[in-house]
Design a protein around this motif. Structure first.
Motif, PDB file in Angstrom:
ATOM      1  N   ALA A 224       8.698  42.054  39.807  1.00 45.83           N
ATOM      2  CA  ALA A 224       9.871  42.571  39.102  1.00 45.83           C
ATOM      3  C   ALA A 224       9.634  43.969  38.530  1.00 45.83           C
ATOM      4  CB  ALA A 224      10.267  41.621  37.978  1.00 45.83           C
TER       5      ALA A 224
ATOM      6  N   GLU B  69      -1.098  43.627  23.624  1.00 44.27           N
ATOM      7  CA  GLU B  69      -0.303  43.391  22.422  1.00 44.27           C
ATOM      8  C   GLU B  69      -0.707  42.086  21.742  1.00 44.27           C
ATOM      9  OE1 GLU B  69       3.924  43.864  22.987  1.00 44.27           O
ATOM     10  OE2 GLU B  69       4.316  42.308  21.491  1.00 44.27           O
ATOM     11  N   PHE B  70      -0.880  41.046  22.541  1.00 42.70           N
ATOM     12  CA  PHE B  70      -1.215  39.740  21.994  1.00 42.70           C
ATOM     13  C   PHE B  70      -2.595  39.738  21.344  1.00 42.70           C
ATOM     14  CE2 PHE B  70      -2.298  35.149  22.539  1.00 42.70           C
ATOM     15  CZ  PHE B  70      -1.277  34.631  21.772  1.00 42.70           C
TER      16      PHE B  70
ATOM     17  N   ALA C 155       1.325  31.486  32.091  1.00 41.23           N
ATOM     18  CA  ALA C 155       1.989  32.537  31.312  1.00 41.23           C
ATOM     19  C   ALA C 155       2.109  33.829  32.129  1.00 41.23           C
ATOM     20  CB  ALA C 155       1.220  32.796  30.018  1.00 41.23           C
ATOM     21  N   ARG C 156       1.122  34.050  33.009  1.00 33.22           N
ATOM     22  CA  ARG C 156       1.116  35.252  33.852  1.00 33.22           C
ATOM     23  C   ARG C 156       1.381  36.520  33.055  1.00 33.22           C
ATOM     24  NH1 ARG C 156       1.133  34.233  39.148  1.00 33.22           N
ATOM     25  NH2 ARG C 156       2.135  36.218  39.655  1.00 33.22           N
ATOM     26  N   PRO C 157       0.511  36.808  32.110  1.00 33.09           N
ATOM     27  CA  PRO C 157       0.721  37.984  31.258  1.00 33.09           C
ATOM     28  C   PRO C 157       0.401  39.282  31.993  1.00 33.09           C
ATOM     29  CG  PRO C 157      -1.374  36.984  30.736  1.00 33.09           C
ATOM     30  CD  PRO C 157      -0.737  36.101  31.773  1.00 33.09           C
TER      31      PRO C 157
ATOM     32  N   SER D 226     -11.068  35.425  25.617  1.00 33.14           N
ATOM     33  CA  SER D 226      -9.664  35.418  25.223  1.00 33.14           C
ATOM     34  C   SER D 226      -8.766  35.860  26.373  1.00 33.14           C
ATOM     35  CB  SER D 226      -9.443  36.332  24.021  1.00 33.14           C
ATOM     36  OG  SER D 226     -10.236  35.914  22.926  1.00 33.14           O
TER      37      SER D 226
ATOM     38  N   ARG E  59       5.082  48.675  38.232  1.00 33.76           N
ATOM     39  CA  ARG E  59       4.100  49.353  37.390  1.00 33.76           C
ATOM     40  C   ARG E  59       3.108  48.362  36.819  1.00 33.76           C
ATOM     41  NH1 ARG E  59       8.074  51.787  33.081  1.00 33.76           N
ATOM     42  NH2 ARG E  59       8.772  49.634  33.351  1.00 33.76           N
TER      43      ARG E  59
ATOM     44  N   VAL F 117       0.001  41.661  36.758  1.00 28.53           N
ATOM     45  CA  VAL F 117      -0.090  40.366  36.112  1.00 28.53           C
ATOM     46  C   VAL F 117      -1.504  39.851  36.318  1.00 28.53           C
ATOM     47  CG1 VAL F 117       0.515  37.976  36.630  1.00 28.53           C
ATOM     48  CG2 VAL F 117       2.312  39.644  36.082  1.00 28.53           C
TER      49      VAL F 117
ATOM     50  N   ALA G 205      -8.673  33.096  28.840  1.00 27.33           N
ATOM     51  CA  ALA G 205      -7.851  31.984  28.336  1.00 27.33           C
ATOM     52  C   ALA G 205      -6.372  32.232  28.614  1.00 27.33           C
ATOM     53  CB  ALA G 205      -8.081  31.807  26.845  1.00 27.33           C
ATOM     54  N   LEU G 206      -5.955  33.471  28.448  1.00 22.20           N
ATOM     55  CA  LEU G 206      -4.543  33.773  28.660  1.00 22.20           C
ATOM     56  C   LEU G 206      -4.213  33.880  30.145  1.00 22.20           C
ATOM     57  CD1 LEU G 206      -4.176  36.346  25.773  1.00 22.20           C
ATOM     58  CD2 LEU G 206      -3.109  34.086  25.895  1.00 22.20           C
TER      59      LEU G 206
ATOM     60  N   ARG H 243      -0.288  44.862  29.573  1.00 18.58           N
ATOM     61  CA  ARG H 243       0.307  45.356  28.339  1.00 18.58           C
ATOM     62  C   ARG H 243       0.531  44.196  27.357  1.00 18.58           C
ATOM     63  NH1 ARG H 243       4.856  44.391  27.705  1.00 18.58           N
ATOM     64  NH2 ARG H 243       5.608  44.629  25.574  1.00 18.58           N
ATOM     65  N   GLU H 244       0.961  43.069  27.898  1.00 18.13           N
ATOM     66  CA  GLU H 244       1.173  41.906  27.039  1.00 18.13           C
ATOM     67  C   GLU H 244      -0.144  41.380  26.489  1.00 18.13           C
ATOM     68  OE1 GLU H 244       5.182  39.791  28.765  1.00 18.13           O
ATOM     69  OE2 GLU H 244       3.401  39.710  30.010  1.00 18.13           O
TER      70      GLU H 244
ATOM     71  N   ASP I 127       3.336  42.690  39.738  1.00 20.27           N
ATOM     72  CA  ASP I 127       4.523  42.003  39.236  1.00 20.27           C
ATOM     73  C   ASP I 127       5.694  42.355  40.161  1.00 20.27           C
ATOM     74  OD1 ASP I 127       6.803  41.173  37.914  1.00 20.27           O
ATOM     75  OD2 ASP I 127       6.050  41.681  35.932  1.00 20.27           O
TER      76      ASP I 127
END
Lengths: 158, 158
Positions: free
Chosen positions: A104, A75-76, A66-68, A57, A107, A110, A60-61, A71-72, A102
């Motif tokens: 931007a 959550e997902f 999407a470059r999660p 999983s 902390r 990605v 896959a992300l 933390r994302e 990241d």
DNA sequence: CCACATAATTGACATTCTCAATGGAATCGG
DNA sequence: CCGATTCCATTGAGAATGTCAATTATGTGG
């Protein structure tokens, strides 16, 4: 295995004689059981690739644009952030993903799939899809779409 | 907490921009996530009764006249038989169920709720139902029935 | 600059999963 | 009836997962 020894009731299983069981139409219970079956099938299908449903999983992300952040991902996937650390550590150790700072938010990391990670995922995905098709053989395409839509509403309440 | 700082992309979550994610319409993933939510809500609702979803499920099956053996409980709940031992041990220690020797098979224990167990379950059930209703607030009664029927086919393949 | 919130990480601990082995009991084939 | 095999409950071990608190570096708002 379909006809256990358990004599007295002539091989009638609990599932068959659960007439008054309060779990009968319990969506939560059905969810848990269906998930257990799905998880088992998924892990079995992924064993050849050294993945488990969890790491699959995350991978896959990480594939795609999407470059999660971690933390994302947490959550997902409904995981504790500390679990994501371990999962990404493992995938990174195997060269399937890498952490990128990241720009931007310094902390945040990605998580991005490497070329090798994309290739691994492409193969693994086929195995997962095949296992899933077999598991859902009872459902028509329409049923499958309906189920997907209903679960989406449960899984991502607005 | 509903609006994380996560700056650069203006608060757009992964869930919202998962355009090409291979997990999008993945029933297995949705199942896992919906189950995680359901499990969390269920355990929270049951905390007041000293139960968890696991022990509640065992208790639910022990109530009524199904008189399941531990092996049947394991199969129905998709647990390892050794887990059922621990769950029944705990419920029995609290006086909510008892083991009865199956007269037809002296190897097997039949698990039956005590009067106290029935009372505890009746109360707990109300809490669980309430939590479930809240969790499924997004679904109409028809949706709920459809979902239940579809999950039944997944959870108990013929 | 200061107070506060957030991201990743580490560490600890509880719960759950999976498997192997054992003892007592049932079943099947002779 | 007997031996081989299977089955149930149980124990124990090890991996995987879930949950929580504390820490460090960074971002945000005053």
């Amino acid at each position: 295995m379909a006809s256990p020894a358990g004599g007295a009731r002539g091989g009638v299983s609990v599932a068959q004689r659960r007439g008054g069981s309060p779990l009968d139409d319990d969506v939560s219970f059905l969810l848990a059981r269906a998930n257990a079956l799905s998880l088992a099938a998924g892990n079995a299908a992924l064993a050849d690739y050294g993945l488990r449903v969890r790491s699959y999983s995350v991978l896959a992300l990480a594939v795609g644009d999407a470059r999660p952040s971690q933390r994302e991902l947490a959550e997902f996937l409904r995981l504790d952030p500390s679990q994501v650390v371990a999962l990404v550590d493992e995938l990174q150790r195997r060269g399937l993903v890498r952490r990128e700072a990241d720009p931007a938010d310094r902390r945040a990391n990605v998580v991005v799939a490497t070329t090798e990670g994309e290739a691994c995922f492409a193969e693994a995905r086929l195995a997962v899809r095949a296992a899933e098709r077999e598991l859902h053989a009872e459902l028509s395409d329409d049923d499958h779409a309906r189920l997907s839509e209903l679960l989406q509403r449960l899984a991502f309440p607005s």
